[in-house]
Design an enzyme around this catalytic site. Structure first.
Site, PDB file in Angstrom:
ATOM      1  N   ASP A  66       0.877  -1.177   0.000  1.00  0.00           N
ATOM      2  CA  ASP A  66       0.000   0.000   0.000  1.00  0.00           C
ATOM      3  C   ASP A  66       0.913   1.225   0.000  1.00  0.00           C
ATOM      4  OD1 ASP A  66      -1.620   2.152   0.611  1.00  0.00           O
ATOM      5  OD2 ASP A  66      -2.794   1.083   2.121  1.00  0.00           O
ATOM      6  N   SER A 143       0.249  11.378 -16.695  1.00  0.00           N
ATOM      7  CA  SER A 143      -1.037  11.650 -17.335  1.00  0.00           C
ATOM      8  C   SER A 143      -0.950  12.966 -18.077  1.00  0.00           C
ATOM      9  CB  SER A 143      -2.115  11.749 -16.251  1.00  0.00           C
ATOM     10  OG  SER A 143      -3.306  12.283 -16.795  1.00  0.00           O
ATOM     11  N   TYR A 156      -6.827  16.329  -8.916  1.00  0.00           N
ATOM     12  CA  TYR A 156      -6.142  15.240  -9.621  1.00  0.00           C
ATOM     13  C   TYR A 156      -5.002  15.811 -10.466  1.00  0.00           C
ATOM     14  CZ  TYR A 156      -5.114  11.419 -12.800  1.00  0.00           C
ATOM     15  OH  TYR A 156      -4.455  10.449 -13.531  1.00  0.00           O
ATOM     16  N   LYS A 160      -0.916  15.196 -10.428  1.00  0.00           N
ATOM     17  CA  LYS A 160      -0.121  14.721 -11.561  1.00  0.00           C
ATOM     18  C   LYS A 160       0.892  15.780 -12.027  1.00  0.00           C
ATOM     19  CE  LYS A 160      -1.581  10.450 -12.114  1.00  0.00           C
ATOM     20  NZ  LYS A 160      -0.688   9.298 -11.908  1.00  0.00           N
TER      21      LYS A 160
HETATM   22  N1  LIG Z   1      -7.213   5.226 -17.008  1.00  0.00           N
HETATM   23  C1  LIG Z   1      -6.876   6.410 -17.470  1.00  0.00           C
HETATM   24  O1  LIG Z   1      -7.607   7.034 -18.260  1.00  0.00           O
HETATM   25  C2  LIG Z   1      -5.559   7.028 -17.050  1.00  0.00           C
HETATM   26  C3  LIG Z   1      -5.072   8.104 -17.804  1.00  0.00           C
HETATM   27  C4  LIG Z   1      -3.862   8.700 -17.424  1.00  0.00           C
HETATM   28  C5  LIG Z   1      -3.157   8.213 -16.331  1.00  0.00           C
HETATM   29  N2  LIG Z   1      -3.665   7.164 -15.616  1.00  0.00           N
HETATM   30  C6  LIG Z   1      -2.883   6.702 -14.466  1.00  0.00           C
HETATM   31  O2  LIG Z   1      -2.635   5.324 -14.604  1.00  0.00           O
HETATM   32  C7  LIG Z   1      -2.363   4.754 -13.331  1.00  0.00           C
HETATM   33  C8  LIG Z   1      -3.100   3.436 -13.213  1.00  0.00           C
HETATM   34  O3  LIG Z   1      -4.478   3.669 -13.308  1.00  0.00           O
HETATM   35  P1  LIG Z   1      -5.450   2.743 -14.146  1.00  0.00           P
HETATM   36  O4  LIG Z   1      -6.014   3.555 -15.236  1.00  0.00           O
HETATM   37  O5  LIG Z   1      -4.816   1.452 -14.461  1.00  0.00           O
HETATM   38  O6  LIG Z   1      -6.647   2.579 -13.096  1.00  0.00           O
HETATM   39  P2  LIG Z   1      -7.034   1.407 -12.078  1.00  0.00           P
HETATM   40  O7  LIG Z   1      -7.419   0.203 -12.852  1.00  0.00           O
HETATM   41  O8  LIG Z   1      -7.999   2.027 -11.157  1.00  0.00           O
HETATM   42  O9  LIG Z   1      -5.660   1.097 -11.329  1.00  0.00           O
HETATM   43  C9  LIG Z   1      -5.199   1.881 -10.267  1.00  0.00           C
HETATM   44  C10 LIG Z   1      -4.410   0.972  -9.355  1.00  0.00           C
HETATM   45  O10 LIG Z   1      -3.852   1.762  -8.295  1.00  0.00           O
HETATM   46  C11 LIG Z   1      -4.091   1.055  -7.098  1.00  0.00           C
HETATM   47  N3  LIG Z   1      -4.042   1.848  -5.890  1.00  0.00           N
HETATM   48  C12 LIG Z   1      -4.871   2.827  -5.463  1.00  0.00           C
HETATM   49  N4  LIG Z   1      -4.513   3.249  -4.239  1.00  0.00           N
HETATM   50  C13 LIG Z   1      -3.417   2.510  -3.888  1.00  0.00           C
HETATM   51  C14 LIG Z   1      -2.592   2.462  -2.758  1.00  0.00           C
HETATM   52  N5  LIG Z   1      -2.804   3.239  -1.680  1.00  0.00           N
HETATM   53  N6  LIG Z   1      -1.544   1.586  -2.733  1.00  0.00           N
HETATM   54  C15 LIG Z   1      -1.311   0.772  -3.786  1.00  0.00           C
HETATM   55  N7  LIG Z   1      -2.091   0.746  -4.879  1.00  0.00           N
HETATM   56  C16 LIG Z   1      -3.121   1.618  -4.929  1.00  0.00           C
HETATM   57  C17 LIG Z   1      -5.460   0.430  -7.300  1.00  0.00           C
HETATM   58  O11 LIG Z   1      -5.666  -0.565  -6.310  1.00  0.00           O
HETATM   59  P3  LIG Z   1      -7.129  -0.887  -5.681  1.00  0.00           P
HETATM   60  O12 LIG Z   1      -7.852  -1.670  -6.719  1.00  0.00           O
HETATM   61  O13 LIG Z   1      -6.796  -1.669  -4.464  1.00  0.00           O
HETATM   62  O14 LIG Z   1      -7.758   0.438  -5.376  1.00  0.00           O
HETATM   63  C18 LIG Z   1      -5.297  -0.087  -8.709  1.00  0.00           C
HETATM   64  O15 LIG Z   1      -4.608  -1.315  -8.701  1.00  0.00           O
HETATM   65  C19 LIG Z   1      -2.785   5.810 -12.310  1.00  0.00           C
HETATM   66  O16 LIG Z   1      -1.615   6.423 -11.785  1.00  0.00           O
HETATM   67  C20 LIG Z   1      -3.577   6.828 -13.130  1.00  0.00           C
HETATM   68  O17 LIG Z   1      -3.475   8.121 -12.598  1.00  0.00           O
HETATM   69  C21 LIG Z   1      -4.836   6.558 -15.955  1.00  0.00           C
END
Ligand SMILES: NC(=O)c1ccc[n+]([C@@H]2O[C@H](COP(=O)([O-])OP(=O)(O)OC[C@H]3O[C@@H](n4cnc5c(N)ncnc54)[C@H](OP(=O)(O)O)[C@@H]3O)[C@@H](O)[C@H]2O)c1
Length: 318
Positions: A66, A143, A156, A160
């Site tokens: 975490d 991002s 947010y 970032k």
């Molecule tokens: N999806 C998009 O459109 C997008 C665009 C630009 C950037 N991003 C970035 O991509 C990254 C991954 O996001 P994603 O799109 O793959 O979304 P996601 O499927 O929601 O994945 C986010 C991950 O972060 C984990 N997380 C949250 N709080 C945490 C903590 N305290 N300790 C450890 N893990 C934690 C979540 O775990 P839990 O399931 O346990 O909460 C999940 O495994 C993020 O940094 C996000 O800002 C996403």
């Protein structure tokens, strides 16, 4: 030959899960992947996918981690049997959406703690050893929201933007240590991110004025449209991580798509910010709502960007 030891945060879903699978199932069999999860009870989908992808035995291991808890970070580090991490992927992140005045202090604290302080905790835990060994690569999921402000994503984006400053500062410092930092700048990606976003579409808007509520609805409609048109699959994004991993020396920034670069360039081309603010406002809320500062619209607003980039609404990156 020693395998490259990779540790990734946030592997319960989305980009982290897909990157862990991609590396563990790489035909070269040259990666040992520690896929870490905040809550190990959510590791089912990762293992299911690992089985169907045929990840070889020993290529993938899960650890509880975490990023909000320094003890859990230290415990995970101690369980890396190779005694070193060659590639650290700081991917864990959370979203936060809504009018600023409707955001709870807890939600803001949690997003900043996960996205910013959580990344710093990871770096503090793993960077000293990389410096000592004279090698290492840190990949951070960035991002487009870290490169340009977006309405209703202020906190947010603040988180970032902070990541940009953090990584850029370290990228300047670390080359003499043989350590490199790369940001993988993502536009919208099909993941669980939207479902897990704090203050999602159902968030309480009590006390928010009518005009802001109206603009928020327009933003949400716009966002859905952009997401439908522009969101990438996580598999596509993981290939960008691979490109960064293979580069020698790696660059500071890699972009998962080029679609939003004209807006990023506009921010640099007009450092006053007037052109960007007017262009983004017009793109999200439509022409009639754009009241940019004097001169912004005619000089370098949406008209100057013109073409297909802004024609395709640009403001959805999360
Ligand atoms: N999806 C998009 O459109 C997008 C665009 C630009 C950037 N991003 C970035 O991509 C990254 C991954 O996001 P994603 O799109 O793959 O979304 P996601 O499927 O929601 O994945 C986010 C991950 O972060 C984990 N997380 C949250 N709080 C945490 C903590 N305290 N300790 C450890 N893990 C934690 C979540 O775990 P839990 O399931 O346990 O909460 C999940 O495994 C993020 O940094 C996000 O800002 C996403």
């Amino acid at each position: 030959m020693d395998r490259t030891v990779v540790l990734i945060t946030g592997c319960s879903s989305g980009i982290g899960l897909h990157l862990a699978l991609r590396l563990a199932s790489d035909p070269s069999r040259s990666f040992k992947v520690y896929a870490t999860l905040r809550d190990l009870s959510t590791q089912g989908p990762l293992w299911e996918a690992a089985r169907s992808r045929g990840c070889p035995p020993g290529s993938l291991e899960t650890l509880q981690l975490d990023v909000q808890d320094a003890d859990s970070v230290a415990a995970a580090r101690a369980r890396v049997t190779e005694g070193r991490v060659d590639v650290l992927v700081c991917n864990a992140g959370r979203g936060l959406l809504g009018p600023l005045e409707a955001l709870s202090a807890d939600a803001m604290h949690s997003v900043l703690d996960v996205n910013v302080v959580g990344t710093v905790r990871m770096l503090q835990a793993f960077l000293p050893d990389m410096k000592r060994r004279g090698s290492g690569h840190i990949l951070v999921t960035g991002s487009m929201g870290g490169l340009m402000g977006m309405p209703f994503n202020a906190v947010y984006c603040a988180s970032k933007f902070a990541i940009e400053g953090l990584c850029e500062s370290l990228a300047v410092l670390l080359p003499p240590f043989g350590v490199h930092v790369s940001l993988i700048e993502c536009g919208p990606v099909h993941t669980a991110f939207q479902e897990k976003v704090q203050n999602g579409p159902g968030a309480a808007l009590d006390g928010v004025d009518a005009q802001t509520r109206d603009l928020f609805s327009r933003y949400q409609r716009h966002f859905e449209q952009v997401f439908r048109k522009a969101a990438q699959d996580p598999e596509e994004v993981t290939e960008v991580f691979l490109t960064a991993l293979r580069a020698s020396p790696p660059a500071l920034r890699y972009f998962s798509c080029e679609r939003f670069l004209p807006l990023a360039r506009l921010r640099l081309a007009d450092p006053s910010g007037c052109s960007y603010v007017a262009a983004m406002h017009r793109a999200v809320f439509g022409d009639e709502a754009a009241e940019g500062p004097e001169g912004a619209q005619t000089e370098a607003g949406a008209g100057a960007l013109g073409g297909p980039e802004l024609g395709a609404p640009p403001s959805a990156p999360q």
